[in-house]
Design a protein around this motif. Structure first.
Motif, mmCIF file in Angstrom:
data_model
loop_
_atom_site.group_PDB
_atom_site.id
_atom_site.type_symbol
_atom_site.label_atom_id
_atom_site.label_comp_id
_atom_site.label_asym_id
_atom_site.label_seq_id
_atom_site.Cartn_x
_atom_site.Cartn_y
_atom_site.Cartn_z
ATOM 1 N N LEU A 182 2.281 1.707 -3.510
ATOM 2 C CA LEU A 182 1.193 2.091 -4.408
ATOM 3 C C LEU A 182 0.850 3.564 -4.237
ATOM 4 O O LEU A 182 0.682 4.295 -5.214
ATOM 5 N N ASP A 183 0.775 4.007 -2.995
ATOM 6 C CA ASP A 183 0.465 5.406 -2.716
ATOM 7 C C ASP A 183 1.539 6.327 -3.293
ATOM 8 O O ASP A 183 1.235 7.337 -3.929
ATOM 9 N N ALA A 213 -6.199 -5.933 -5.060
ATOM 10 C CA ALA A 213 -6.185 -5.995 -3.598
ATOM 11 C C ALA A 213 -7.606 -6.025 -3.058
ATOM 12 O O ALA A 213 -7.909 -6.760 -2.101
ATOM 13 N N GLN A 214 -8.496 -5.253 -3.662
ATOM 14 C CA GLN A 214 -9.893 -5.247 -3.227
ATOM 15 C C GLN A 214 -10.564 -6.590 -3.502
ATOM 16 O O GLN A 214 -11.341 -7.081 -2.689
ATOM 17 N N VAL A 233 -5.626 6.281 -7.169
ATOM 18 C CA VAL A 233 -5.347 4.944 -6.633
ATOM 19 C C VAL A 233 -6.411 3.943 -7.072
ATOM 20 O O VAL A 233 -6.088 2.812 -7.458
ATOM 21 N N GLN A 234 -7.665 4.333 -7.046
ATOM 22 C CA GLN A 234 -8.750 3.411 -7.392
ATOM 23 C C GLN A 234 -8.735 2.995 -8.857
ATOM 24 O O GLN A 234 -9.387 2.010 -9.225
ATOM 25 N N THR A 292 -6.020 1.978 -10.441
ATOM 26 C CA THR A 292 -4.904 1.075 -10.699
ATOM 27 C C THR A 292 -5.322 -0.384 -10.600
ATOM 28 O O THR A 292 -6.191 -0.748 -9.807
ATOM 29 N N CYS A 323 1.281 6.441 -7.138
ATOM 30 C CA CYS A 323 0.139 7.233 -7.585
ATOM 31 C C CYS A 323 0.385 8.731 -7.416
ATOM 32 O O CYS A 323 0.034 9.524 -8.281
ATOM 33 N N PRO A 349 0.811 -1.225 0.000
ATOM 34 C CA PRO A 349 0.000 0.000 0.000
ATOM 35 C C PRO A 349 0.845 1.277 0.000
ATOM 36 O O PRO A 349 0.509 2.255 -0.666
ATOM 37 N N CYS A 406 -3.435 -2.681 -9.443
ATOM 38 C CA CYS A 406 -2.927 -3.138 -8.153
ATOM 39 C C CYS A 406 -3.994 -2.958 -7.063
ATOM 40 O O CYS A 406 -4.255 -3.869 -6.274
ATOM 41 N N TYR A 407 -4.615 -1.805 -7.014
ATOM 42 C CA TYR A 407 -5.660 -1.532 -6.019
ATOM 43 C C TYR A 407 -6.867 -2.441 -6.237
ATOM 44 O O TYR A 407 -7.406 -3.009 -5.294
ATOM 45 N N LYS A 408 -7.288 -2.584 -7.484
ATOM 46 C CA LYS A 408 -8.461 -3.414 -7.792
ATOM 47 C C LYS A 408 -8.235 -4.869 -7.400
ATOM 48 O O LYS A 408 -9.125 -5.515 -6.850
#
Length: 109
Positions: free
Chosen positions: A80-81, A100-101, A91-92, A94, A84, A77, A96-98
Motif C-alpha cells: 500500500l505504501d 484496514a482501519q 494513504v488515508q 485509499t 501510494c 501495508p 484499502c487503508y480505510k
C-alpha cells in the motif's frame, strides 16, 4: 513519480504480463470487470512494463490512480505504501487503508 517518466513516450506499446493473472483464462477475460484484480497484481508483482500496460488499459496514470484509490483492497501495508508513493496518493484516502482501519476497530485492537 520519476519511474513513470518514459510512459508518455511509449504510450500504447505495453501489455500486462499474463503470468500475473495465471488463474484466469485470458481468451475471454473481462479487463474492465476485473480491473481491481489487475491493478492489485501489478502493484504486488508487476514490472515497469506491467505498470505501463495497466496505464494503457485504464486511461493512463490518472485512471490507474483512481482504481488504486477507490477499488483496491487487498494489499499489505508495504505494498500500500509503495502504491501510494508511486501514484502520488494519500494513504488515508485509499479504500484499502480505510478497510484496514475498520477491521482494527471491529477487532478492538
Amino acid at each position: 513519480m520519476k519511474i513513470f517518466q518514459t510512459y508518455s513516450v511509449e504510450k500504447g506499446k505495453h501489455q500486462v504480463n499474463s503470468a500475473l493473472l495465471w488463474e484466469y483464462r485470458l481468451e475471454d477475460f473481462d479487463w474492465q470487470k476485473y480491473r481491481r484484480v489487475v491493478v492489485e497484481r501489478v502493484v504486488k508483482m508487476g514490472r515497469l512494463s506491467d505498470w505501463y500496460g495497466a496505464f494503457d488499459l485504464y486511461g493512463g496514470i490518472r485512471g490507474v490512480r483512481k482504481i488504486a484509490r477507490d477499488e483496491v483492497v487487498d494489499l499489505t501495508p508495504r505494498e500500500l505504501d509503495f502504491m501510494c508513493k508511486a501514484l502520488n496518493i494519500n494513504v488515508q484516502d485509499t479504500r484499502c487503508y480505510k478497510q484496514a482501519q475498520l477491521r482494527k476497530a471491529r477487532l478492538g485492537s
